[in-house]
Design a protein around this motif. Structure first.
Motif, short mmCIF file in Angstrom:
data_model
loop_
_atom_site.label_atom_id
_atom_site.label_comp_id
_atom_site.label_asym_id
_atom_site.label_seq_id
_atom_site.Cartn_x
_atom_site.Cartn_y
_atom_site.Cartn_z
N ASN A 30 0.81 -1.21 0.00
CA ASN A 30 0.00 0.00 0.00
C ASN A 30 0.85 1.27 0.00
O ASN A 30 0.38 2.34 -0.39
CB ASN A 30 -0.93 0.03 1.22
N ALA A 31 2.08 1.15 0.45
CA ALA A 31 2.98 2.31 0.48
C ALA A 31 3.48 2.69 -0.92
O ALA A 31 4.16 3.70 -1.06
CB ALA A 31 4.16 2.03 1.41
N GLN A 32 3.14 1.88 -1.91
CA GLN A 32 3.47 2.18 -3.31
C GLN A 32 4.97 2.45 -3.49
O GLN A 32 5.38 3.42 -4.11
CB GLN A 32 2.63 3.36 -3.82
N ILE A 33 5.77 1.56 -2.94
CA ILE A 33 7.23 1.71 -2.94
C ILE A 33 7.79 1.52 -4.35
O ILE A 33 7.43 0.56 -5.05
CB ILE A 33 7.85 0.69 -1.97
N GLN A 34 8.65 2.43 -4.72
CA GLN A 34 9.39 2.33 -5.97
C GLN A 34 10.85 2.00 -5.67
O GLN A 34 11.36 2.35 -4.60
CB GLN A 34 9.31 3.65 -6.74
N PRO A 35 11.53 1.29 -6.58
CA PRO A 35 12.94 0.97 -6.33
C PRO A 35 13.74 2.23 -5.99
O PRO A 35 13.63 3.26 -6.65
CB PRO A 35 13.39 0.37 -7.67
N GLY A 36 14.51 2.13 -4.90
CA GLY A 36 15.32 3.26 -4.46
C GLY A 36 14.67 4.16 -3.45
O GLY A 36 15.32 5.09 -2.95
N ASP A 37 13.40 3.93 -3.13
CA ASP A 37 12.67 4.80 -2.19
C ASP A 37 13.19 4.69 -0.76
O ASP A 37 13.77 3.68 -0.35
CB ASP A 37 11.18 4.47 -2.19
N THR A 38 12.90 5.75 0.00
CA THR A 38 13.10 5.75 1.45
C THR A 38 11.74 5.64 2.12
O THR A 38 10.82 6.40 1.81
CB THR A 38 13.79 7.05 1.91
#
Length: 397
Positions: A180-188
């Motif tokens: 649900n946090a919609q994480i993209q590669p490289g995110d913090t």
């Protein structure tokens, strides 16, 4: 059989109660081999969730062996080993067909109670109040599982119970929180609360490509565990620590790409708002303590995402919604759609990608449970997760 029963606010007892029986053709009776005390059980223990009745059997994290099935259950047979999701889904309503299992229209026989409070009812839950169905929970030696043709996940391997028990709730919940946090590669990603769900949210955030995860808590054992899987940690209880300032410093002033509130309605705060919320909830002028939610809304970067797996039960005060609007953030939350995650996460366990049992600190009997609820609430004995063997005998000193 023995079962752990809610007897009033801050009062839990292990009692001898009647064994469950098949009531419907789609029921199964499960002999429970492992169960656990969940962080959200403390909301019941502390009296924050209404419509509990004395004698209600607690527990929604459990697994075991099929003892008996109704004539409508064709996918299971006596002797099968299963993990049971904490949400109960029918499989046939429009929400189940959309894979929104936690919004099932047909499994809460007390839907009118939920509708009065929330407008609409979600699915029934095991061991979690009468407004959520009044179903007996799994902190017991046996449990009736309705809609057994839809919910339980059959385990074909010989993995030990402790490696797969958490597929019943907290591992999928942590994973869905990260999704649900919609994480993209490289995110913090920042995660508030390093309890069991928070730990799995941290691990799942890394699985989904986060470059950095920042874990926020005040308990050394939880912060140590978060660091052990690669997280950066912030101890918010330290006198010279401002969480918002620390997060800005760690993100070059931008704020985390995603924030996860894995705490919910009983959040603690060392700031003035903590005293404010304690007073307001005592006077029933608000029902929840949303200090983490406030902080996460303020912390997340512009255009970022706030994921909320932490349970909220009612009415919140002083939520900075203007900040949420002004920054254009996305919020995603809700009960876990368990059926979407159990099999894929089982496969990760089977491949050796993760061993969820690393969070367990205490292994107890049903007779130990009343005292351990107090230990869990008060965060004593470096507790991180409590697992119960319903058939073990209490050791006498």
């Amino acid at each position: 059989m023995k079962a752990v029963c809610w007897m009033g606010t801050s009062k839990v007892e292990t009692l001898t109660v009647d064994d469950p029986k098949l009531l419907n053709p789609h029921d199964a009776i499960i002999k429970v081999t492992r169960t656990a005390i969940c962080g959200s059980d403390l909301h019941l223990y502390d009296g924050f969730i209404p419509t509990m009745e004395a004698g209600d059997i607690l527990g929604h994290e459990f697994m075991g062996i099929v003892e008996e099935v109704g004539r409508g259950v064709t996918n299971l047979k006596r002797g099968d080993r299963v993990v049971v999701p904490f949400t109960i889904a029918c499989g046939n309503c429009s929400f189940c067909k959309k894979k929104l299992w936690a919004a099932c229209d047909n499994t809460n026989p007390n839907a009118h109670l939920m509708e009065a409070a929330y407008g609409y009812s979600g699915s029934g839950l095991f061991g979690y109040s009468h407004m959520m169905g009044g179903y007996a929970g799994g902190q017991a030696q046996y449990v009736r599982v309705p809609f057994a043709n839809v919910g339980p996940l059959k385990i074909e391997s010989d993995l030990p119970d402790e490696k797969i028990l958490f597929l019943s709730d907290i591992f999928p919940t942590g994973y869905m929180a990260a999704e649900n946090a919609q994480i993209q590669p490289g995110d913090t990603v920042a995660v508030w609360g390093c309890g069991p769900v928070g730990q799995f949210a941290i691990a799942s955030a890394f699985m989904l490509g986060a470059a950095r995860v920042i874990a926020i808590d005040r308990l050394p054992e939880r912060l140590d565990m978060a660091r052990s899987v690669g997280a950066i940690t912030i101890d918010y209880s330290e006198d010279d620590v401002s969480v918002l300032t620390a997060l800005k410093d760690l993100t070059a002033g931008a704020g985390p790409d995603s924030c996860i509130d894995a705490v919910g309605l009983e959040a603690h705060s060392t700031e003035l708002q903590g005293i404010y919320d304690q007073v307001k909830t005592k006077l029933m002028l608000e029902t929840d303590r949303p200090s983490v939610l406030r902080q996460a809304i303020q912390a997340v970067r512009k255009g970022g995402t706030l994921s909320i797996p932490g349970v909220y039960g009612g009415l919140l005060d002083k939520v900075p919604f203007g900040a949420a609007f002004g920054k254009g953030i996305t919020m995603k939350m809700g009960q876990t759609n368990m059926h979407n995650y159990m099999q894929p996460l089982l496969e990760r366990i089977e491949k050796g990608e993760i061993d969820p049992s690393y969070i367990i600190s205490h292994r107890i009997t049903l007779d130990d449970a009343p005292e351990m609820y107090k230990v869990w609430r008060d965060k004593k004995e470096q507790v991180t997760k409590i697992v119960i063997d319903p058939w073990a005998e209490r050791k006498v000193a």
